[in-house]
Design a protein around this motif. Sequence first.
Motif, PDB file in Angstrom:
ATOM      1  N   GLY A 624       0.692  -1.338  -0.060  1.00  0.00           N
ATOM      2  CA  GLY A 624       0.117  -0.027   0.020  1.00  0.00           C
ATOM      3  C   GLY A 624       0.846   1.124   0.020  1.00  0.00           C
ATOM      4  N   GLN A 625       0.403   2.303   0.651  1.00  0.00           N
ATOM      5  CA  GLN A 625       0.899   3.723   0.670  1.00  0.00           C
ATOM      6  C   GLN A 625       1.822   3.923   1.595  1.00  0.00           C
ATOM      7  OE1 GLN A 625      -0.169   5.381  -1.924  1.00  0.00           O
ATOM      8  NE2 GLN A 625      -1.115   3.520  -2.504  1.00  0.00           N
ATOM      9  N   VAL A 626       3.244   2.983   1.344  1.00  0.00           N
ATOM     10  CA  VAL A 626       4.417   3.460   2.076  1.00  0.00           C
ATOM     11  C   VAL A 626       5.356   3.093   1.057  1.00  0.00           C
ATOM     12  CG1 VAL A 626       3.585   1.955   4.148  1.00  0.00           C
ATOM     13  CG2 VAL A 626       4.806   0.752   2.446  1.00  0.00           C
ATOM     14  N   ASN A 627       6.556   3.934   1.656  1.00  0.00           N
ATOM     15  CA  ASN A 627       7.613   4.290   0.553  1.00  0.00           C
ATOM     16  C   ASN A 627       8.372   2.936   0.063  1.00  0.00           C
ATOM     17  OD1 ASN A 627       7.610   7.152   0.541  1.00  0.00           O
ATOM     18  ND2 ASN A 627       8.384   7.157   2.572  1.00  0.00           N
ATOM     19  N   PHE A 628       8.427   2.024   0.608  1.00  0.00           N
ATOM     20  CA  PHE A 628       9.145   0.752   0.358  1.00  0.00           C
ATOM     21  C   PHE A 628       8.306  -0.431   0.678  1.00  0.00           C
ATOM     22  CE2 PHE A 628      12.770   3.802   1.194  1.00  0.00           C
ATOM     23  CZ  PHE A 628      13.220   3.955  -0.035  1.00  0.00           C
ATOM     24  N   PRO A 629       7.215  -0.937   0.010  1.00  0.00           N
ATOM     25  CA  PRO A 629       6.492  -2.006   0.095  1.00  0.00           C
ATOM     26  C   PRO A 629       7.356  -3.050  -0.071  1.00  0.00           C
ATOM     27  CG  PRO A 629       5.815  -0.877  -1.656  1.00  0.00           C
ATOM     28  CD  PRO A 629       6.966   0.072  -1.176  1.00  0.00           C
ATOM     29  N   GLY A 630       7.029  -4.294   0.714  1.00  0.00           N
ATOM     30  CA  GLY A 630       7.635  -5.621   0.308  1.00  0.00           C
ATOM     31  C   GLY A 630       7.746  -6.550   1.438  1.00  0.00           C
ATOM     32  N   SER A 631       8.648  -7.505   1.300  1.00  0.00           N
ATOM     33  CA  SER A 631       8.787  -8.485   2.548  1.00  0.00           C
ATOM     34  C   SER A 631       9.939  -7.863   3.321  1.00  0.00           C
ATOM     35  CB  SER A 631       8.919  -9.896   1.932  1.00  0.00           C
ATOM     36  OG  SER A 631       9.511 -10.772   2.861  1.00  0.00           O
ATOM     37  N   TYR A 632      10.015  -8.235   4.688  1.00  0.00           N
ATOM     38  CA  TYR A 632      10.934  -7.688   5.529  1.00  0.00           C
ATOM     39  C   TYR A 632      11.312  -8.867   6.733  1.00  0.00           C
ATOM     40  CZ  TYR A 632      10.608  -2.985   3.707  1.00  0.00           C
ATOM     41  OH  TYR A 632      10.772  -2.059   2.746  1.00  0.00           O
ATOM     42  N   THR A 633      12.437  -9.011   7.276  1.00  0.00           N
ATOM     43  CA  THR A 633      12.529  -9.843   8.272  1.00  0.00           C
ATOM     44  C   THR A 633      12.899  -8.908   9.591  1.00  0.00           C
ATOM     45  OG1 THR A 633      13.928 -11.291   6.785  1.00  0.00           O
ATOM     46  CG2 THR A 633      14.452 -11.646   8.882  1.00  0.00           C
ATOM     47  N   LEU A 634      12.300  -9.614  10.645  1.00  0.00           N
ATOM     48  CA  LEU A 634      12.446  -8.838  11.748  1.00  0.00           C
ATOM     49  C   LEU A 634      13.647  -9.257  12.499  1.00  0.00           C
ATOM     50  CD1 LEU A 634       8.593  -8.753  12.907  1.00  0.00           C
ATOM     51  CD2 LEU A 634       9.636  -7.053  11.872  1.00  0.00           C
ATOM     52  N   GLY A 635      14.345  -8.198  13.174  1.00  0.00           N
ATOM     53  CA  GLY A 635      15.692  -8.590  13.614  1.00  0.00           C
ATOM     54  C   GLY A 635      15.509  -8.543  15.082  1.00  0.00           C
ATOM     55  N   LYS A 636      14.350  -8.103  15.636  1.00  0.00           N
ATOM     56  CA  LYS A 636      14.346  -8.306  17.048  1.00  0.00           C
ATOM     57  C   LYS A 636      13.194  -9.193  17.412  1.00  0.00           C
ATOM     58  CE  LYS A 636      13.063  -3.875  17.468  1.00  0.00           C
ATOM     59  NZ  LYS A 636      12.678  -2.604  17.997  1.00  0.00           N
ATOM     60  N   THR A 637      13.291  -9.795  18.961  1.00  0.00           N
ATOM     61  CA  THR A 637      12.454 -10.746  19.256  1.00  0.00           C
ATOM     62  C   THR A 637      10.999 -10.136  19.494  1.00  0.00           C
ATOM     63  OG1 THR A 637      14.304 -11.608  20.685  1.00  0.00           O
ATOM     64  CG2 THR A 637      11.830 -12.243  21.111  1.00  0.00           C
ATOM     65  N   ARG A 638      10.775  -8.919  19.647  1.00  0.00           N
ATOM     66  CA  ARG A 638       9.504  -8.402  19.682  1.00  0.00           C
ATOM     67  C   ARG A 638       9.378  -6.744  18.912  1.00  0.00           C
ATOM     68  NH1 ARG A 638       6.242  -8.778  24.749  1.00  0.00           N
ATOM     69  NH2 ARG A 638       6.939 -10.714  25.758  1.00  0.00           N
ATOM     70  N   SER A 639       8.769  -7.251  17.631  1.00  0.00           N
ATOM     71  CA  SER A 639       8.747  -5.990  16.650  1.00  0.00           C
ATOM     72  C   SER A 639       7.242  -5.880  16.435  1.00  0.00           C
ATOM     73  CB  SER A 639       9.157  -6.680  15.309  1.00  0.00           C
ATOM     74  OG  SER A 639      10.668  -7.109  15.385  1.00  0.00           O
ATOM     75  N   LYS A 640       7.017  -4.373  16.563  1.00  0.00           N
ATOM     76  CA  LYS A 640       5.607  -3.963  16.581  1.00  0.00           C
ATOM     77  C   LYS A 640       5.351  -3.451  15.111  1.00  0.00           C
ATOM     78  CE  LYS A 640       5.757  -3.122  21.387  1.00  0.00           C
ATOM     79  NZ  LYS A 640       4.765  -3.929  21.917  1.00  0.00           N
ATOM     80  N   VAL A 641       4.088  -2.933  15.061  1.00  0.00           N
ATOM     81  CA  VAL A 641       3.560  -2.309  13.814  1.00  0.00           C
ATOM     82  C   VAL A 641       4.386  -1.035  13.291  1.00  0.00           C
ATOM     83  CG1 VAL A 641       1.525  -1.457  12.611  1.00  0.00           C
ATOM     84  CG2 VAL A 641       1.328  -3.410  14.272  1.00  0.00           C
ATOM     85  N   SER A 642       4.594  -0.316  14.432  1.00  0.00           N
ATOM     86  CA  SER A 642       5.330   1.031  14.144  1.00  0.00           C
ATOM     87  C   SER A 642       6.830   0.740  13.636  1.00  0.00           C
ATOM     88  CB  SER A 642       5.415   1.914  15.381  1.00  0.00           C
ATOM     89  OG  SER A 642       6.002   1.053  16.338  1.00  0.00           O
ATOM     90  N   ASP A 643       7.297  -0.584  14.135  1.00  0.00           N
ATOM     91  CA  ASP A 643       8.738  -0.939  13.552  1.00  0.00           C
ATOM     92  C   ASP A 643       8.875  -1.358  12.072  1.00  0.00           C
ATOM     93  OD1 ASP A 643       9.792  -0.606  16.343  1.00  0.00           O
ATOM     94  OD2 ASP A 643       9.515  -2.729  16.706  1.00  0.00           O
ATOM     95  N   LEU A 644       7.613  -1.859  11.736  1.00  0.00           N
ATOM     96  CA  LEU A 644       7.326  -2.277  10.280  1.00  0.00           C
ATOM     97  C   LEU A 644       7.339  -0.949   9.453  1.00  0.00           C
ATOM     98  CD1 LEU A 644       6.979  -4.453   8.157  1.00  0.00           C
ATOM     99  CD2 LEU A 644       4.660  -4.466   8.800  1.00  0.00           C
TER     100      LEU A 644
END
Length: 811
Positions: A624-644
């Motif tokens: 959607g309307q983000v600058n870099f849409p796609g697939s990401y790998t979370l690096g932290k044990t607890r990753s939140k929506v704001s981190d994405l």
Amino acid sequence: MLKILPSFSKKISLFIGLLFLAISLNAQQVAKKNVDDLTDAEVEAFFKKAQSSGMSEAQIEKAAKAQGYQPSDIQKMRDRISKIKSNKEQNGTTEEDEENDAKDKVGRQTQTTKKLSKEKAGNVDKAESSTESQLDEENIGKTLLIEHAEMEIFGESLFNNKTLTFEPDLRIATPKNYVLGPDDELNIDVFGDVLDNYKVKISPEGTIKILNLSPIYVNGLSMDVATERIVSRMRQLYQGLNRPGSGSSAVVTLGNVRSIKVTMVGEVKNPGSYTISSLATIFNALYLAGGPNRNGSMRNIKVIRNNKVYRTLDLYDFLLRADQKDNIQLHDQDVIRISEYETRVSVAGEVKRPMMFEVQKGESLKDVLRFAGGFTEKAYTYTIPVTRNTSREKKLLNVTQDEVATFLPNNGDVYKVGAILNRFENRVEVLGAVFRPGEYAIESGLSTVKELVKKAEGLRENAFLNRAILARKKENFDPEIVSIDLGKILRGEIADIPLQREDILTVYFQEELREKRKVTIDGQLNKPGIFEYYDGMRLADLVLLAKGFKEGASFSKIEVARRIIDPNSSNDNNGTTVEIFSIPIEGDLKLSDKGSQFVLMPFDKVSIKSSPTFEKQRNIFITGQVNFPGSYTLGKTRSKVSDLIELAGGLRTDNYIGGAKLFRDSTTVGVDLVAALKNPNSEENINLVEGDSLYVPRINETIKVTGGVQNNVYLSYNKSKSVRNYLSEAGGVTDLAIKKEIYVKNQNGKSAQVKRFLFFKSYPKVYAGAEIVVPEYPKDKKKGLTTGEAIGLASSLTSVSIAIISLIRIL
């Protein structure tokens, strides 16, 4: 039984004649009786036999008179027939019913015979032999007699097969021994210096006529003699015909052949005179007449020519050896007489052709067995039981294999060739832990247990020697087990045991006498499972069998659970049944590693735990309307929506953050992204898991109104408008609308319903892109309150009003 026929008087006359013919046909076996002395059963039996004769009524009556029966006897027979017919009509039965009953009876008797035969063949021990001796011999004799009467006669199928034909072949070269007669046509071809052709026919006087020559007599001459006579006379026309140097030759051939008449008499199915080709043989005539009947001989068929027996045909020569030496060409007025059989026997059981056979004088049982094609591979040939008729009763004989060549059959003999017993006279068997298990013969050099093991090429290395089982049969054939110490026998420490026929020696493998040993390994391995245990197996060996560790395996804590087994213990070990070992191990499984050398025991269970710091990469998605849409790998044990959102480079300017949706396992997760970004520590800023997907839509400046409104429609968004404004713009609600259940479904997946308190309603706030849903009653449900609902509502309103008034007074 006699059938009811419309033309009664005419049929009665025919029946009387048939019955007297039957009596005459049996004159050799049954003396002439007075009609009054005949029983109803005899009358019916004579009638049925006469029916099959095929002669005319006049011939039948003539035959009856020839036997001495007077017209008064015929009248008495008519009365007897009428009486029998009347009884049958009163009983309501028919001839067909009686025949079916007879067939059923014969079928039951035949089944009894087969059952008795099977029981007799199955008696393989003394106990069964005692049962066999108790069988009713009289019933066996009766059933054997039935089989004897119903068995197929050898050779009769030759004339019953409708697909075969014995018509003479007319397209053959002229037989040199063919005897000419009136109506034969001759072709005379003259060739060489002179070409000529004559077609002449033999006249009734036996001559042929050639132009300019006197008649030439050829009747009764063979083709060779007739040809010589004709050529000799034709030399009057053609000088030197058929002589060397004459330049001309003549050939005489047979053209159309004449017809001759032969007569079939005796025990033939269809006696009478037959017109056949002059090339026909005895076989041709026999086939036309249906061959011998059931009383006819297959081996005594006489050709009578000029009142003398010219040739006797034995069909067995043709059936057994394809010998046609006596199948001669017939002459006009020949008589073929089929004699009655003299000696006929039945052969049943284990022979290749179980049938009835005709035996001539001087032939032995060996010849009969040759007629039957010999024994089958399962035949018991040591003795052959014979059922023989005597002048008063039956008797049983046993013919040994040495007597077969000299034993002379009698008429009516029944030979039952049994099957060999399903057992061996010298067989022993060895099974189990030997190199060559199988069956062996008791013989010189193989008569004891030790010799049997040696014959089987010895014991296998893992054979259990302390005990083996020898299964054998007692004298009364009861099973018996003999337990032996096989090790001591083989070492010569105790006496060897002699073998008996049908002994079975079983040598057991050591592993067969204990539970199959297994070890189990599970957890962080490439191929966990259950594996066979080997003596000396170590922990590292089992890890190798399981294809090694996975990346997340922990080497610091490997658990081994072991059974506590003490066969001599009388207590319960204080309730403890399993011992747990915790073993560290190096991942490279070095031999120097103490943990890798931990010795396993049968039935151990090994568990490889996961490393507490190991975690796989978690992939999440944002569109959607983000600058870099796609697939990401979370690096932290607890990753939140704001981190994405941060990983995706933030939001674009045309985003609608209030309508963002989070999907987990194909289900929408209601999340307020505005609140999450405003306050990262709020509950709306949820933790992400593997596979989550976030969608941020564009700005949507419409509102959708659906359900129980007059017009389902999209409306432009105005933040100052309420739910009621939008419903009004959609034309208002319908009669079926459920106003109290109206709700607003926001674009981010969350929904809000109209709230009520007494008579007050609170409508939820409407955001851009939302959908206002007005539920409806089913169309088949009438809108409005029932009488009961109206009374209940009125009662409730009254109660509420009283409560409000009381509250006002108090205040």
